[in-house]
Design a protein around this motif. Structure first.
Motif, PDB file in Angstrom:
ATOM      1  N   ILE A  75       0.835  -1.199   0.000  1.00 37.00           N
ATOM      2  CA  ILE A  75       0.000   0.000   0.000  1.00 37.00           C
ATOM      3  C   ILE A  75       0.873   1.253   0.000  1.00 37.00           C
ATOM      4  CG2 ILE A  75      -1.648   1.343   1.379  1.00 37.00           C
ATOM      5  CD1 ILE A  75      -2.778  -1.429   2.314  1.00 37.00           C
ATOM      6  N   ALA A  76       1.934   1.238   0.803  1.00 33.84           N
ATOM      7  CA  ALA A  76       2.774   2.428   0.972  1.00 33.84           C
ATOM      8  C   ALA A  76       3.520   2.840  -0.291  1.00 33.84           C
ATOM      9  CB  ALA A  76       3.767   2.200   2.110  1.00 33.84           C
ATOM     10  N   CYS A  77       3.685   1.950  -1.247  1.00 36.28           N
ATOM     11  CA  CYS A  77       4.418   2.326  -2.462  1.00 36.28           C
ATOM     12  C   CYS A  77       3.531   3.098  -3.448  1.00 36.28           C
ATOM     13  CB  CYS A  77       5.062   1.114  -3.120  1.00 36.28           C
ATOM     14  SG  CYS A  77       3.904  -0.010  -3.891  1.00 36.28           S
ATOM     15  N   ASN A  78       2.264   3.288  -3.106  1.00 32.67           N
ATOM     16  CA  ASN A  78       1.342   4.039  -3.955  1.00 32.67           C
ATOM     17  C   ASN A  78       1.370   5.523  -3.596  1.00 32.67           C
ATOM     18  OD1 ASN A  78      -0.084   2.020  -5.672  1.00 32.67           O
ATOM     19  ND2 ASN A  78      -0.357   1.091  -3.661  1.00 32.67           N
ATOM     20  N   PRO A  79       0.849   6.376  -4.473  1.00 33.50           N
ATOM     21  CA  PRO A  79       0.873   7.818  -4.201  1.00 33.50           C
ATOM     22  C   PRO A  79       0.021   8.169  -2.979  1.00 33.50           C
ATOM     23  CG  PRO A  79      -0.051   7.353  -6.395  1.00 33.50           C
ATOM     24  CD  PRO A  79       0.290   6.045  -5.773  1.00 33.50           C
TER      25      PRO A  79
END
Length: 136
Positions: A75-79
């Motif tokens: 999730i954290a690698c998304n904008p």
């Protein structure tokens, strides 16, 4: 994501109704069961929570934190800005006026298309490299 069920004091404390759980349960398509859980304070095990759609998966306790961290990393690698608006969109879809959702979505897309993260996402796609989002 719950681990295998326990009947510890901590598990009973977590089972008490709270605003967060009320909101999560209210969004599920099982209103009779949600009402029963909220009104009685009954504790259900992980398999029952999975069966009624309250959770998405059940992990063995020994794997719980590794699996939760792996999901959080995905999730954290998304904008960050897009994630923020997606969470808001889910809340609006569940509890807001459906007639207002379309206009809100269009305005949100317009807002996001003006961000540095949008430009980074397009550039990284064209350059075939991983994106580095900054939340701006």
């Amino acid at each position: 994501m719950p681990s295998d069920p326990t009947r510890s004091r901590k598990a009973r404390q977590l089972a008490r109704p709270s605003h967060g759980k009320t909101t999560a349960i209210r969004a599920k398509p099982v209103p009779a069961k949600a009402a029963e859980l909220l009104f009685t304070g009954d504790v259900i095990d992980a398999e029952e929570a999975l069966r009624i759609g309250l959770v998405r998966e059940v992990a063995p306790h020994a794997e719980l934190m590794d699996r939760a961290r792996a999901l959080a990393a995905r999730i954290a690698c998304n904008p960050p800005l897009a994630l923020r608006y997606m969470k808001e969109g889910l809340r609006r879809a569940a509890y807001g006026d459906p007639r207002e959702l379309g206009g809100w979505a269009i305005e949100t897309i317009r807002t996001l298309m003006k961000t540095e993260d949008h430009r980074e996402g397009v550039a990284s796609f064209l350059e075939k490299r991983p994106a580095v989002f900054t939340g701006r």
